[in-house]
Structures are given as structure tokens and as C-alpha cells.
Design an enzyme around this catalytic site. Structure first.
Site, short mmCIF file in Angstrom:
data_model
loop_
_atom_site.label_atom_id
_atom_site.label_comp_id
_atom_site.label_asym_id
_atom_site.label_seq_id
_atom_site.Cartn_x
_atom_site.Cartn_y
_atom_site.Cartn_z
N LYS A 1 60.21 136.67 67.13
CA LYS A 1 60.63 137.77 66.27
C LYS A 1 59.47 138.74 66.11
CE LYS A 1 60.75 139.48 61.87
NZ LYS A 1 60.51 140.75 62.42
N GLU B 1 48.02 132.59 61.36
CA GLU B 1 46.91 133.54 61.48
C GLU B 1 47.15 134.59 60.41
OE1 GLU B 1 44.31 133.29 63.26
OE2 GLU B 1 44.86 131.74 64.69
N CYS C 1 43.11 142.61 61.19
CA CYS C 1 42.85 141.48 60.31
C CYS C 1 41.36 141.12 60.25
CB CYS C 1 43.66 140.27 60.74
SG CYS C 1 43.36 139.81 62.44
N GLU D 1 42.85 143.03 50.84
CA GLU D 1 42.74 143.52 52.21
C GLU D 1 43.06 145.02 52.17
OE1 GLU D 1 45.56 141.50 54.71
OE2 GLU D 1 44.19 141.47 56.38
#
Ligand code: NAP
Length: 481
Positions: free
Chosen positions: A178, A253, A287, A384
């Protein structure tokens, strides 16, 4: 368009390209211009269940192939990617926005992962264990885990899938993928490339649409033996919980909050070069990009000055423009979050040294931003950022830098610049991160294990460990010999 041939607008289920059951579609837009590139199926649980069933049917024959055959299929896939790199990179830039040079780098990284796992497949052996009993042989063998579901994010829509499909297919697993809704084409194209490489129908299945519906079907379906996810820590936690009922193996992850530490003894030119890449690559939507820049007091002012000058000079333009260095952000939510974080930093004493606003180009372009006098009370310290904003903190001692760097629930990547070898090894010991770059920021390659500590994830991608995550070990005792 150079990529027209690679623009697949259907699900791939059991070797057939099909629309969603109700014909529903989702628009895909180019973030640089806001124009609609095309549409992909808005699928849900039923299509996902069929994709999983197809993968389950394909598994016995595919996993029984010789390792040479599987390795050769992966080599064919590698060749498909390399031969079509320009078109695949243009497709990636069109839907994701990153500069063409970065997109090309990402596609070549996908190819490199596929080739690495084509080779690793041939080394997935077991062992013979010396027996404590007479007349017995003790063996371990390694076997593909079964049907794998892979869910991937929009920021690296090609390479994040390469790190999952590469080892899954090498191990002998079949897959249901997906891709992210914002960037589905770089995921769907893997179906076309896999077909051309000669993978049998049902080995790679791809479904686009409702994340919740597709995700829930993956979670509850007992045929899925492994879930591999790259995305936010928030969704990752939900998927870990949801995998419990069918006890799936999971690889996660997840998000990061990378420290970038510059000591007084660093090579300053090198550190500024590194900071530019680690912060502004993919408009800060990476990331492993540096979230917090820590600079020792003796060089603080000089560093901030140099970084601000370089950031202000970045060419912000559509990714397909010649020489573009920073493309658009992915959507308006990302722009608004970036603005909020800057406003919060300023309210808490931060000084914007360059940037700070939407770019004059309009749309989803944002100015590369450097904020001096960053401190622990700011949201950017904990969250983040995922945008082109570099908050720069001042520190006095090595111990302070390590304490500040580790003061987060994340543990993905960390960078440090120093000429002191002893300090480099102390940092390696003490930084609680899965990936550490000392005087280097471009440290990822298929040969090494990529993965986070703490709330940044579970499992590794790349290296022999990346294949191991798709294999199960059986122990067999043969007695009466
Ligand atoms: P996200 O919102 O977590 O989405 C990631 C993927 O999960 C997308 O395909 C998304 O689908 C899907 N998803 C969302 N909700 C779901 C649900 N309830 N069930 C199943 N799937 C669901 O993350 P993102 O914004 O795309 O990506 C950015 C994040 O990824 C950042 O946190 C970044 O740090 C992290 N990331 C980590 C790594 C790493 O290697 N550690 C690499 C790249 C990115 P839709 O697109 O349809 O919403």
C-alpha cells in the site's frame, strides 16, 4: 511526458490491473504546480482481501523456486529500474516534488537495494550445530515468512519500497503493497517493473486507497505473516497494537528527531556542507534529516552566520527546473505546521536569521529557514519538523551535547562533527541512535543496517539483517542415526 508509459492508474491484483470495486478514484497532484497528474483507485478492505488471497496462492510456487531463479528475477528487476531511471525519476518528481537530481538518486538507491538483495538471497543459509547428544544431528534452516504487507510513506516513495520488496522477494515471500496516497505512482510502477522482470502473477500485488480500510484488512487477515511499515511513529504504534491479534512479525521504520552536533574542533566548512544536506534535502522532509542543530559556544556565531548565508542562497524551484535545490513541500498541512513551529520558536526566544515565511513563488514553496538561539522550551526540540527549518542550539561541553541529543523518545539518526578521535568513539558509545554519522551525513547504503532505536522503530533494512527480517528459522533434530 517522459514517464507516461510508467503511469499506472490501477491496482495490481493477481497479475491483473484493476480499478476499485466501486470505481472510486483519488486525484494525484503535482505539489509544484497544484495540477492534477492523474487518478488512482480508492480501494478498501475487499480489494485488499483479494490481493492478500492472491499473494497467499502465489506463495507456495514462488517460495519453492530455486534461489538462483529468484536471484535472477531480482537482477532483471534491477535492470528494469536502471534502464528506466530518467522516466522513473521524472515520475517521482512530478508527484513528490523533490529536485530531479534527488529523485534520480533515490531511484538509483532503489536499484542498489534490489541488486544487494539479489546477492544476499544466495547467502541465506542455516547451520549445523554440534550435538550434545550422541547419534543426533541438529540443524537450522531458514524459510520465507509468507505473505508480507508493506505500507510506505510519501517522502521516499520509491526507495522505501525497495528496502521492503527487495528482501521480501529475495527471501521467497509474496507481497501486498500500500503506497502513500500522495505519491502512489512510484509505488504502482513497481508492479509494472516486476511484471517486466518476469515475476509470476500474484507475487507482487499493489492496492491504493483508504489507509484505514486497507490497513485494517492487513492487520486482521491471518494470511499476512509480516507487516513492514515506514511512516510516522503515531501510525506505527497503532499498527504494532493491531498486529497483536494475529501475532504478525513487524518491522517499523518510524519518525526521527536527529541531532546534528558541531564541536569547536570541527572542520567548519565540512560541517556547514553537511548541515545543508542533512537539513534541506527533500525540503527537510526526511526521517533522518537533522531536526536539532547543536553548536559549541566557541564557533556558534560563525556557524550560524555561514549556515544562514548558504540557506538563503538555495535555489527554491519546481523539482523539474534546472538546478533546483529545494522543491515544494508535500501539501498545505505541511506548510501550516512549519509556520506554527516557527511562530512557536519565535515566541520562545528564537531569532529567525533567514527565511521564516512562505516563498515568494507561492503554492507549496517555503523559504529555507535558520533559527538562532533555539532552546528546550520550543516545540521543534521535541517534534519532528519535517520542513526546511534549522533550529540552532548553543552548548558548552561534550557532556551537555550528548545529554541534549539523547533527550528525546526518538533514536533514528545522529550526526556529529569533530576532529577528536577519542570524542568520535565516545559519541559512538553514548549517542542513543541506530545510525551515526561522524563528519559524514550521506551514510546510507544497502550494505549497512538502517533502523532506529527507541520509538524510531523495530528491525533493520539493508545489510544481511534486512533479509533476515523476512526469514524464519526452523530447528530440526534428527535422531537415531
Ligand atoms: P504516515 O502518515 O504515518 O503514513 C505512512 C503510510 O501509512 C502511508 O501509506 C499512509 O497512508 C499509511 N497509513 C496512515 N494511516 C494508516 C492506518 N491507520 N493504517 C494503515 N496505514 C496507514 O507518515 P507519512 O506522513 O506518510 O510519512 C512521514 C513519516 O514517515 C515521518 O514521521 C518520517 O519520519 C517517517 N519516515 C520514516 C522513515 C524511516 O526509515 N524510519 C523513512 C521515511 C519516513 P496514506 O498516505 O493513505 O495516509
Amino acid at each position: 511526458m517522459i514517464y507516461s508509459e510508467f503511469l499506472k492508474e490501477a491496482n495490481l491484483i493477481d497479475g491483473a490491473w484493476v480499478s476499485s470495486d466501486d470505481g472510486g478514484q483519488i486525484d494525484v497532484t503535482d505539489p509544484a504546480s497544484g495540477t492534477v497528474i492523474g487518478h488512482v483507485p480508492n480501494s478498501g478492505a475487499a480489494e485488499t482481501a483479494r490481493a492478500i488471497a492472491a499473494a497467499e496462492r502465489a506463495f507456495p510456487a514462488y517460495s519453492a523456486m530455486s534461489v538462483t531463479e529468484r536471484s535472477n528475477l531480482l537482477r532483471n528487476l534491477h535492470k528494469q529500474i536502471v534502464d528506466n531511471v530518467d522516466a522513473l525519476a521524472a515520475l517521482l518528481t512530478a508527484e513528490q516534488g523533490k529536485p530531479l537530481a534527488e529523485a534520480r538518486g533515490e531511484v538509483m538507491s532503489s536499484a542498489a537495494y534490489v541488486l544487494w538483495f539479489a546477492e544476499e538471497a544466495r547467502r541465506a543459509g542455516g547451520e549445523v550445530i554440534p550435538s550434545p547428544w550422541p547419534n543426533r544431528k541438529l540443524l537450522t534452516t531458514r524459510h520465507p515468512i509468507g505473505v508480507v504487507a508493506a505500507i510506505t510513506p510519501w517522502n521516499f516513495p520509491s526507495s522505501m519500497l525497495a528496502r521492503k520488496l527487495g528482501p521480501a522477494l529475495a527471501a521467497g515471500c509474496t507481497a501486498v503493497v500500500k503506497p502513500a496516497t500522495a505519491t502512489p505512482y512510484s509505488g504502482l510502477v513497481w508492479g509494472l517493473l516486476a511484471e517486466r522482470a518476469g515475476f509470476p502473477p500474484g507475487v507482487v500485488n499493489i492496492v491504493t486507497g483508504s489507509a484505514r480500510e486497507i490497513g485494517n484488512e492487513i492487520l486482521k487477515n491471518p494470511a499476512v505473516r509480516k507487516l513492514t511499515f515506514t511512516g510516522s511513529t503515531e501510525i506505527g504504534k497503532q499498527l504494532i497494537k493491531g498486529s497483536a491479534d494475529t501475532v504478525k512479525k513487524v518491522s517499523m521504520e518510524l519518525g526521527g528527531n536527529a541531532p546534528f552536533i558541531v564541536f569547536d574542533d570541527a572542520d567548519l566548512d565540512r560541517a556547514v556542507d553537511g548541515a545543508m544536506i542533512a537539513k534541506f534535502r527533500n525540503a527537510g522532509q526526511t526521517c533522518i534529516c537533522s531536526n536539532r542543530v547543536f553548536v559549541q559556544a566557541g564557533i556558534y556565531d560563525d556557524f550560524v552566520e555561514r549556515l544562514s548565508k548558504r540557506a538563503a542562497a538555495l535555489k527554491v524551484a519546481p523539482g523539474s527546473d534546472d538546478g533546483a535545490e529545494q522543491g515544494p513541500m508535500i501539501d498545505m498541512t505541511a506548510i501550516e505546521k512549519t509556520e506554527e513551529l516557527i511562530a512557536d520558536a519565535v515566541a520562545n526566544g528564537g531569532i529567525v536569521r533567514t527565511g521564516g515565511n512562505r516563498h515568494a513563488r507561492g503554492g507549496l514553496f517555503f523559504e529555507p529557514t535558520v533559527i538562532a538561539d533555539a532552546n528546550a522550551s520550543m516545540r521543534v526540540t521535541r517534534e519532528e519538523i519535517f520542513g526546511p527549518v534549522a533550529p540552532v542550539y548553543r552548548f558548552e561541553s561534550e557532556a551537555d551535547a550528548i545529554r541534549m541529543a539523547n533527550d528525546t523518545e526518538y533514536g533514528l539518526a545522529a550526526y556529529a562533527y569533530t576532529r577528536d578521535l577519542g570524542r568520535a568513539f565516545r559519541l559512538q558509545d553514548r549517542l542513543e541512535y541506530g545510525l551515526i554519522g561522524i563528519n559524514e551525513v550521506l551514510i546510507v547504503t544497502p550494505e549497512v543496517p538502517f533502523g532506529g532505536l527507541k520509538e524510531s522503530g523495530l528491525g533493520k533494512e539493508g545489510s544481511w539483517q534486512g533479509l533476515d527480517d523476512y526469514l524464519e528459522t526452523k530447528y530440526t533434530c534428527i535422531g537415531g542415526l
